[in-house]
Design a protein around this motif. Structure first.
Motif, PDB file in Angstrom:
ATOM      1  N   LEU A  52       0.830  -1.207   0.000  1.00 18.96           N
ATOM      2  CA  LEU A  52       0.000   0.000   0.000  1.00 18.96           C
ATOM      3  C   LEU A  52       0.863   1.255   0.000  1.00 18.96           C
ATOM      4  CD1 LEU A  52      -2.873  -0.997   2.440  1.00 18.96           C
ATOM      5  CD2 LEU A  52      -3.007  -0.679  -0.038  1.00 18.96           C
ATOM      6  N   TRP A  53       1.956   1.212   0.731  1.00 24.17           N
ATOM      7  CA  TRP A  53       2.879   2.342   0.763  1.00 24.17           C
ATOM      8  C   TRP A  53       3.405   2.638  -0.642  1.00 24.17           C
ATOM      9  CZ3 TRP A  53       8.064   2.681  -0.487  1.00 24.17           C
ATOM     10  CH2 TRP A  53       8.716   3.838  -0.089  1.00 24.17           C
ATOM     11  N   ALA A  54       3.620   1.601  -1.430  1.00 23.20           N
ATOM     12  CA  ALA A  54       4.175   1.756  -2.776  1.00 23.20           C
ATOM     13  C   ALA A  54       3.181   2.346  -3.768  1.00 23.20           C
ATOM     14  CB  ALA A  54       4.672   0.405  -3.283  1.00 23.20           C
ATOM     15  N   THR A  55       1.898   2.343  -3.451  1.00 22.66           N
ATOM     16  CA  THR A  55       0.913   2.833  -4.409  1.00 22.66           C
ATOM     17  C   THR A  55       1.102   4.318  -4.731  1.00 22.66           C
ATOM     18  OG1 THR A  55      -0.724   3.222  -2.672  1.00 22.66           O
ATOM     19  CG2 THR A  55      -0.834   1.114  -3.840  1.00 22.66           C
ATOM     20  N   ALA A  56       1.604   5.092  -3.801  1.00 22.61           N
ATOM     21  CA  ALA A  56       1.878   6.510  -4.085  1.00 22.61           C
ATOM     22  C   ALA A  56       2.964   6.640  -5.146  1.00 22.61           C
ATOM     23  CB  ALA A  56       2.289   7.232  -2.811  1.00 22.61           C
ATOM     24  N   ALA A  57       3.962   5.776  -5.085  1.00 24.33           N
ATOM     25  CA  ALA A  57       5.030   5.796  -6.094  1.00 24.33           C
ATOM     26  C   ALA A  57       4.497   5.358  -7.458  1.00 24.33           C
ATOM     27  CB  ALA A  57       6.181   4.906  -5.659  1.00 24.33           C
ATOM     28  N   LEU A  58       3.584   4.394  -7.469  1.00 21.67           N
ATOM     29  CA  LEU A  58       2.978   3.962  -8.728  1.00 21.67           C
ATOM     30  C   LEU A  58       2.177   5.103  -9.354  1.00 21.67           C
ATOM     31  CD1 LEU A  58       1.752   0.410  -7.663  1.00 21.67           C
ATOM     32  CD2 LEU A  58       3.697   0.949  -9.150  1.00 21.67           C
ATOM     33  N   LEU A 117       5.230  -7.100  -9.886  1.00 19.92           N
ATOM     34  CA  LEU A 117       5.318  -8.465  -9.358  1.00 19.92           C
ATOM     35  C   LEU A 117       5.110  -8.358  -7.860  1.00 19.92           C
ATOM     36  CD1 LEU A 117       5.885 -11.494  -9.641  1.00 19.92           C
ATOM     37  CD2 LEU A 117       8.316 -10.963  -9.378  1.00 19.92           C
ATOM     38  N   SER A 118       4.025  -8.941  -7.375  1.00 22.33           N
ATOM     39  CA  SER A 118       3.634  -8.775  -5.981  1.00 22.33           C
ATOM     40  C   SER A 118       3.326 -10.125  -5.341  1.00 22.33           C
ATOM     41  CB  SER A 118       2.391  -7.881  -5.911  1.00 22.33           C
ATOM     42  OG  SER A 118       1.988  -7.679  -4.581  1.00 22.33           O
ATOM     43  N   SER A 119       3.262 -10.121  -4.029  1.00 20.60           N
ATOM     44  CA  SER A 119       2.836 -11.310  -3.295  1.00 20.60           C
ATOM     45  C   SER A 119       1.334 -11.503  -3.487  1.00 20.60           C
ATOM     46  CB  SER A 119       3.145 -11.137  -1.801  1.00 20.60           C
ATOM     47  OG  SER A 119       2.379 -10.066  -1.281  1.00 20.60           O
ATOM     48  N   VAL A 120       0.838 -12.640  -3.072  1.00 21.91           N
ATOM     49  CA  VAL A 120      -0.598 -12.920  -3.195  1.00 21.91           C
ATOM     50  C   VAL A 120      -1.394 -11.862  -2.428  1.00 21.91           C
ATOM     51  CG1 VAL A 120      -2.430 -14.570  -2.661  1.00 21.91           C
ATOM     52  CG2 VAL A 120      -0.238 -15.387  -3.539  1.00 21.91           C
ATOM     53  N   ILE A 121      -1.009 -11.602  -1.192  1.00 25.26           N
ATOM     54  CA  ILE A 121      -1.751 -10.637  -0.369  1.00 25.26           C
ATOM     55  C   ILE A 121      -1.577  -9.212  -0.892  1.00 25.26           C
ATOM     56  CG2 ILE A 121       0.041 -10.325   1.387  1.00 25.26           C
ATOM     57  CD1 ILE A 121      -3.480 -10.727   2.481  1.00 25.26           C
ATOM     58  N   GLY A 122      -0.373  -8.882  -1.345  1.00 27.54           N
ATOM     59  CA  GLY A 122      -0.147  -7.557  -1.930  1.00 27.54           C
ATOM     60  C   GLY A 122      -0.915  -7.384  -3.224  1.00 27.54           C
ATOM     61  N   GLY A 123      -1.031  -8.462  -3.978  1.00 25.86           N
ATOM     62  CA  GLY A 123      -1.784  -8.424  -5.219  1.00 25.86           C
ATOM     63  C   GLY A 123      -3.244  -8.076  -4.996  1.00 25.86           C
ATOM     64  N   GLN A 124      -3.798  -8.541  -3.877  1.00 28.07           N
ATOM     65  CA  GLN A 124      -5.180  -8.197  -3.544  1.00 28.07           C
ATOM     66  C   GLN A 124      -5.328  -6.694  -3.336  1.00 28.07           C
ATOM     67  OE1 GLN A 124      -7.895 -10.239  -3.498  1.00 28.07           O
ATOM     68  NE2 GLN A 124      -6.508 -11.753  -4.347  1.00 28.07           N
ATOM     69  N   ALA A 125      -4.303  -6.081  -2.731  1.00 29.42           N
ATOM     70  CA  ALA A 125      -4.345  -4.638  -2.490  1.00 29.42           C
ATOM     71  C   ALA A 125      -4.189  -3.848  -3.795  1.00 29.42           C
ATOM     72  CB  ALA A 125      -3.245  -4.246  -1.509  1.00 29.42           C
ATOM     73  N   LEU A 126      -3.511  -4.440  -4.774  1.00 28.86           N
ATOM     74  CA  LEU A 126      -3.260  -3.739  -6.034  1.00 28.86           C
ATOM     75  C   LEU A 126      -4.270  -4.052  -7.128  1.00 28.86           C
ATOM     76  CD1 LEU A 126       0.626  -4.147  -6.180  1.00 28.86           C
ATOM     77  CD2 LEU A 126      -0.668  -2.083  -5.598  1.00 28.86           C
ATOM     78  N   LEU A 127      -5.151  -4.987  -6.869  1.00 35.68           N
ATOM     79  CA  LEU A 127      -6.150  -5.361  -7.858  1.00 35.68           C
ATOM     80  C   LEU A 127      -6.949  -4.132  -8.291  1.00 35.68           C
ATOM     81  CD1 LEU A 127      -6.601  -8.219  -8.874  1.00 35.68           C
ATOM     82  CD2 LEU A 127      -8.559  -8.388  -7.365  1.00 35.68           C
ATOM     83  N   ASN A 128      -7.117  -3.959  -9.571  1.00 30.10           N
ATOM     84  CA  ASN A 128      -7.864  -2.833 -10.155  1.00 30.10           C
ATOM     85  C   ASN A 128      -7.198  -1.470  -9.937  1.00 30.10           C
ATOM     86  OD1 ASN A 128      -9.954  -4.569 -11.081  1.00 30.10           O
ATOM     87  ND2 ASN A 128     -10.753  -4.604  -9.003  1.00 30.10           N
ATOM     88  N   ASN A 129      -5.910  -1.455  -9.621  1.00 27.08           N
ATOM     89  CA  ASN A 129      -5.195  -0.190  -9.484  1.00 27.08           C
ATOM     90  C   ASN A 129      -5.058   0.427 -10.879  1.00 27.08           C
ATOM     91  OD1 ASN A 129      -2.890   1.668  -9.483  1.00 27.08           O
ATOM     92  ND2 ASN A 129      -2.620   1.007  -7.370  1.00 27.08           N
ATOM     93  N   PRO A 130      -5.521   1.656 -11.075  1.00 31.05           N
ATOM     94  CA  PRO A 130      -5.514   2.249 -12.420  1.00 31.05           C
ATOM     95  C   PRO A 130      -4.118   2.596 -12.939  1.00 31.05           C
ATOM     96  CG  PRO A 130      -6.224   3.866 -10.811  1.00 31.05           C
ATOM     97  CD  PRO A 130      -6.108   2.554 -10.082  1.00 31.05           C
ATOM     98  N   TYR A 131      -3.102   2.564 -12.085  1.00 32.27           N
ATOM     99  CA  TYR A 131      -1.750   2.940 -12.496  1.00 32.27           C
ATOM    100  C   TYR A 131      -0.901   1.741 -12.908  1.00 32.27           C
ATOM    101  CZ  TYR A 131      -3.550   6.879  -9.926  1.00 32.27           C
ATOM    102  OH  TYR A 131      -4.362   7.889  -9.480  1.00 32.27           O
ATOM    103  N   ILE A 132      -1.490   0.558 -12.856  1.00 34.95           N
ATOM    104  CA  ILE A 132      -0.758  -0.666 -13.180  1.00 34.95           C
ATOM    105  C   ILE A 132      -1.248  -1.210 -14.514  1.00 34.95           C
ATOM    106  CG2 ILE A 132      -0.298  -3.044 -12.481  1.00 34.95           C
ATOM    107  CD1 ILE A 132      -0.596  -2.132  -9.593  1.00 34.95           C
TER     108      ILE A 132
END
Length: 103
Positions: A29-35, A50-65
């Motif tokens: 989540l901290w990295a999302t500002a950098a993204l 490239l993220s962990s399973v749990i981190g991937g859940q936090a990044l799902l549907n992130n518009p910057y990825i």
């Protein structure tokens, strides 16, 4: 045959970045500002994470990825990720957060 595998790699894109962030949810989540910053400063740049399973859940549907890859726990999954990294013409790689893992 091994050399022909690497020869198939296309030219490196100036606009495709790999971000490694395969630790816990809080770090991801901290990295999302950098993204977001990467996207705002260079909107044509594609960002693959490239993220962990749990981190991937936090990044799902992130518009910057552009693309989200999940760090697999199995050896065969790690090999698939490794091959995908080798075959993708990334121009840059950023290691935001990683744990001590094979890949």
């Amino acid at each position: 045959k091994l050399l022909s595998f690497f020869a198939k790699r296309s030219k490196r894109s100036k606009e495709h970045i790999l971000v490694l962030s395969n630790t816990a949810t809080g770090d991801t989540l901290w990295a999302t500002a950098a993204l977001q910053y990467l996207h705002e400063t260079s909107p044509k740049t594609r960002v693959t994470v490239l993220s962990s399973v749990i981190g991937g859940q936090a990044l799902l549907n992130n518009p910057y990825i552009y693309e989200l890859w999940i760090d697999q726990k199995s050896f065969s999954g790690k090999v698939r990720n490794f091959i995908a990294i080798l075959r993708t013409p990334f121009s840059e790689t950023f290691n935001f957060h990683t744990s001590k893992r094979f890949i």
